[in-house]
Design a protein around this motif. Structure first.
Motif, short mmCIF file in Angstrom:
data_model
loop_
_atom_site.label_atom_id
_atom_site.label_comp_id
_atom_site.label_asym_id
_atom_site.label_seq_id
_atom_site.Cartn_x
_atom_site.Cartn_y
_atom_site.Cartn_z
N CYS A 165 1.00 -1.22 -0.05
CA CYS A 165 0.02 -0.03 0.12
C CYS A 165 0.81 1.24 0.00
O CYS A 165 0.51 2.32 -0.54
N MET A 166 1.90 1.55 0.95
CA MET A 166 2.90 2.43 0.82
C MET A 166 3.78 2.61 -0.43
O MET A 166 3.67 3.52 -1.11
N LEU B 146 2.40 1.73 -3.55
CA LEU B 146 1.27 2.27 -4.48
C LEU B 146 1.12 3.52 -3.88
O LEU B 146 1.18 4.38 -4.97
N ALA B 147 1.24 4.29 -2.86
CA ALA B 147 0.85 5.45 -2.50
C ALA B 147 2.09 6.45 -2.84
O ALA B 147 1.69 7.46 -3.30
N LYS C 239 1.59 7.30 -6.38
CA LYS C 239 0.35 8.31 -6.67
C LYS C 239 -0.54 7.37 -7.35
O LYS C 239 -1.35 7.64 -8.04
N ASP D 164 -2.77 5.27 -5.44
CA ASP D 164 -3.58 5.10 -4.32
C ASP D 164 -5.06 5.34 -4.28
O ASP D 164 -5.74 5.59 -3.21
N SER D 165 -5.38 5.37 -5.50
CA SER D 165 -7.08 5.88 -5.61
C SER D 165 -7.64 4.76 -6.23
O SER D 165 -8.77 4.66 -6.53
N TYR E 24 -5.12 -0.65 -5.10
CA TYR E 24 -4.96 0.10 -3.85
C TYR E 24 -6.10 -0.23 -2.84
O TYR E 24 -5.96 -0.81 -1.81
N LYS F 16 -6.45 -3.72 -1.47
CA LYS F 16 -5.14 -4.17 -0.56
C LYS F 16 -5.26 -3.21 0.85
O LYS F 16 -5.12 -4.29 1.86
N GLU F 17 -5.90 -2.30 0.63
CA GLU F 17 -6.15 -1.47 1.89
C GLU F 17 -7.19 -1.92 2.77
O GLU F 17 -7.26 -2.32 3.83
#
Length: 92
Positions: free
Chosen positions: A54-55, A57-58, A61, A63-64, A68, A71-72
């Motif tokens: 997750c980190m 992917l964030a 950019k 993370d939307s 993501y 997984k979150e």
């Protein structure tokens, strides 16, 4: 399935990317044995991996999107089982 089998199977699912399956195995095992340290350890390994993914992917950019979000969501569900928040800090 024995305790070793369950924790090992959770790890196999983690390695192969079958995170939802690992969640189901862990949740079911902890219903029967809430303090099963082997299962909890396998789930902690899974949360660490999901947190890192997750980190990643964030940072990129990304993370939307659905990847993501899926997984979150899994990370949040598994974290409830392990007594952590999504950052890995104890909740109790």
């Amino acid at each position: 399935m024995s305790v070793i089998d369950v924790s090992g199977h959770i790890r196999e699912c983690t390695i192969s990317g079958q995170y939802a399956r690992a969640l189901v195995l862990g949740r079911d095992a902890l219903r029967e044995r809430p303090n099963d340290l082997a299962v909890l350890a396998a789930l902690l390994e899974l949360t660490a991996l999901l947190r890192a993914e997750c980190m990643d992917l964030a940072v990129r950019k990304m993370d939307s999107g659905p990847t993501y979000m899926d997984k979150e969501e899994l990370l949040m569900e598994i974290s409830l089982l392990t007594g952590q928040d999504v950052y890995g800090r104890p909740t109790a």
